[in-house]
Design an enzyme around this catalytic site. Structure first.
Site, mmCIF file in Angstrom:
data_model
loop_
_atom_site.group_PDB
_atom_site.id
_atom_site.type_symbol
_atom_site.label_atom_id
_atom_site.label_comp_id
_atom_site.label_asym_id
_atom_site.label_seq_id
_atom_site.Cartn_x
_atom_site.Cartn_y
_atom_site.Cartn_z
ATOM 1 N N ASN A 161 69.968 63.456 -62.981
ATOM 2 C CA ASN A 161 70.110 62.157 -62.301
ATOM 3 C C ASN A 161 69.940 62.311 -60.791
ATOM 4 O OD1 ASN A 161 70.940 61.296 -64.812
ATOM 5 N ND2 ASN A 161 72.807 60.325 -64.098
ATOM 6 N N HIS B 64 74.933 64.811 -62.982
ATOM 7 C CA HIS B 64 75.027 63.717 -61.989
ATOM 8 C C HIS B 64 75.091 64.338 -60.602
ATOM 9 C CE1 HIS B 64 75.725 59.989 -64.381
ATOM 10 N NE2 HIS B 64 75.774 60.916 -65.323
ATOM 11 N N GLY B 65 74.731 63.535 -59.589
ATOM 12 C CA GLY B 65 74.801 64.044 -58.222
ATOM 13 C C GLY B 65 73.780 65.143 -57.974
ATOM 14 N N ASP C 166 73.498 52.817 -65.982
ATOM 15 C CA ASP C 166 74.119 54.022 -65.427
ATOM 16 C C ASP C 166 75.528 53.707 -64.923
ATOM 17 O OD1 ASP C 166 74.099 56.685 -64.443
ATOM 18 O OD2 ASP C 166 73.409 56.027 -62.467
ATOM 19 N N HIS C 167 76.466 54.615 -65.162
ATOM 20 C CA HIS C 167 77.832 54.495 -64.636
ATOM 21 C C HIS C 167 78.463 53.129 -64.892
ATOM 22 C CE1 HIS C 167 78.357 58.309 -62.668
ATOM 23 N NE2 HIS C 167 77.179 58.206 -62.084
ATOM 24 N N SER D 17 72.451 51.236 -62.160
ATOM 25 C CA SER D 17 73.901 51.488 -62.180
ATOM 26 C C SER D 17 74.687 50.189 -62.054
ATOM 27 C CB SER D 17 74.285 52.419 -61.031
ATOM 28 O OG SER D 17 74.155 51.714 -59.810
ATOM 29 N N GLU E 118 80.827 60.655 -69.794
ATOM 30 C CA GLU E 118 81.136 61.711 -68.818
ATOM 31 C C GLU E 118 82.518 62.284 -69.102
ATOM 32 O OE1 GLU E 118 80.132 60.815 -64.774
ATOM 33 O OE2 GLU E 118 81.802 61.966 -63.953
ATOM 34 N N THR F 9 70.217 59.545 -54.377
ATOM 35 C CA THR F 9 70.325 59.655 -52.916
ATOM 36 C C THR F 9 69.112 60.345 -52.284
ATOM 37 O OG1 THR F 9 72.712 59.759 -53.177
ATOM 38 C CG2 THR F 9 71.818 60.542 -51.080
ATOM 39 N N ASP G 207 81.067 55.049 -68.470
ATOM 40 C CA ASP G 207 81.754 55.992 -67.584
ATOM 41 C C ASP G 207 83.256 55.718 -67.581
ATOM 42 O OD1 ASP G 207 82.738 57.608 -65.628
ATOM 43 O OD2 ASP G 207 81.375 56.946 -64.044
HETATM 44 O O1 G3H Z 1 74.042 58.503 -61.710
HETATM 45 C C1 G3H Z 1 73.304 58.756 -60.743
HETATM 46 C C2 G3H Z 1 73.377 60.015 -60.052
HETATM 47 O O2 G3H Z 1 74.364 60.836 -60.468
HETATM 48 C C3 G3H Z 1 72.745 60.168 -58.736
HETATM 49 O O3 G3H Z 1 73.481 60.973 -57.840
HETATM 50 O O4 G3H Z 1 72.790 59.971 -55.681
HETATM 51 O O5 G3H Z 1 73.863 62.171 -55.774
HETATM 52 O O6 G3H Z 1 71.550 61.903 -56.628
HETATM 53 P P1 G3H Z 1 72.886 61.268 -56.405
HETATM 54 ZN ZN ZN Z 2 76.049 59.679 -61.329
#
Ligand code: G3H
Ligand code: ZN
Length: 277
Positions: free
Chosen positions: A226, A204-205, A82-83, A49, A134, A229, A104
């Site tokens: 993706n 994402h997330g 990424d991003h 990223s 996105e 965390t 992004d």
């Molecule tokens: O672009 C990377 C992700 O969206 C990771 O998200 O840290 O919540 O798993 P996350």
């Molecule tokens: Zn992300």
């Protein structure tokens, strides 16, 4: 082997499986995830990223190391930026040999996001580089969780047609950097967007999504998953435990390697989960 993202994502889209996309924040992550993908017999996306680039000070050292590891892998591996909010960083990744980028522009006014994304698609496609964008900002990157953002299916279809992107990240209930797996995804909306757009969708997330929630999302048509965390939590939890149990340990390779094995095992488990139809 180094592979373009569009091909592996489209293959997963047609077989209704998920494609694991894991964040490389230290070079060792690249080896952990390639080992996981090799054991699982699955393709994988190694993504770096813009935030990781800021941490390292530049893209080239970690990007080049990741590309070398990907070329030596026995399974298909895409190396992805990424991003990226900076178009200059996208150009640098393309020059280094990245096989895909996420531009992004989700924080930009809609017309600017569309125009800049289309420009990025033009120069990336000229060298065969896949582009993800996105639409509908997935929150949480600034520490504020907002799982309420949603992407409208009609907007998604129009955005893909206007910009020519190869993959589309959508807002369907996830939020970045969640440390509990409690996000409720809108699987009905995922299905509607997947029916409305020809390109593979990106979540994402994903760290905030349970195994059951993820399987339902993939069945509904989500493709690129993706995760960052959640795997960081596995790593840091292991380091905490190892150092607490071994107060005299000073060789960082020892605690790094044992945490890395746990991360690799969890990444393998996720890749196998995403492969179930
Ligand atoms: O672009 C990377 C992700 O969206 C990771 O998200 O840290 O919540 O798993 P996350
Ligand atoms: Zn992300």
């Amino acid at each position: 082997m180094l592979t373009d993202l569009a091909s592996i994502a489209r293959a997963c889209q047609s077989e209704r499986t998920g494609l694991g996309a894991f964040n490389v924040i230290h070079l060792e992550n690249a080896m952990m995830f390639i080992d996981a993908a090799t054991r699982a017999g699955r393709p994988v996306v190694l993504q770096i990223s813009e935030n990781a680039v800021k941490y390292h000070g530049s893209l080239a050292p970690i990007g080049t190391g990741t590309l070398v590891a990907a070329r030596a892998a026995r399974v298909p591996v895409a190396v992805h930026l990424d991003h990226a909010e900076s178009v200059d960083l996208v150009r640098e990744a393309v020059e280094l040999g990245f096989t895909s980028v996420m531009y992004d522009g989700s924080k930009l006014p809609d017309d600017v996001n569309r125009a800049t994304t289309a420009e990025v698609v033009d120069f990336c496609h000229a060298t065969g580089v896949t582009v993800e964008a996105e639409l509908g900002e997935v929150g949480g990157k600034n520490g504020v969780h907002d799982p309420t953002a949603r992407t409208a299916p009609g907007d998604a279809a129009a955005f893909v047609a206007d910009t020519g992107v190869d993959l589309l990240a959508v807002a369907v209930g996830s939020s970045h950097a969640m440390v509990t797996r409690t996000a409720a995804l809108d699987t009905g909306l995922i299905r509607e967007i997947a029916d409305a757009t020809p390109v593979p969708l990106v979540l994402h997330g994903s760290s905030g999504v349970s195994d059951e929630g993820m399987s339902a999302a993939i069945r509904a048509g989500m493709v690129k998953i993706n995760v960052s965390t959640h795997l960081n939590k596995v790593f840091t939890g292991s380091v905490r435990q190892t150092l607490a149990e071994n107060p005299d340990m000073v060789d960082s390779r020892k605690w790094f390697a044992s945490a890395g094995k746990k991360v690799s095992a969890e990444a393998e488990r996720l890749l196998r989960l995403y492969a179930q139809q």
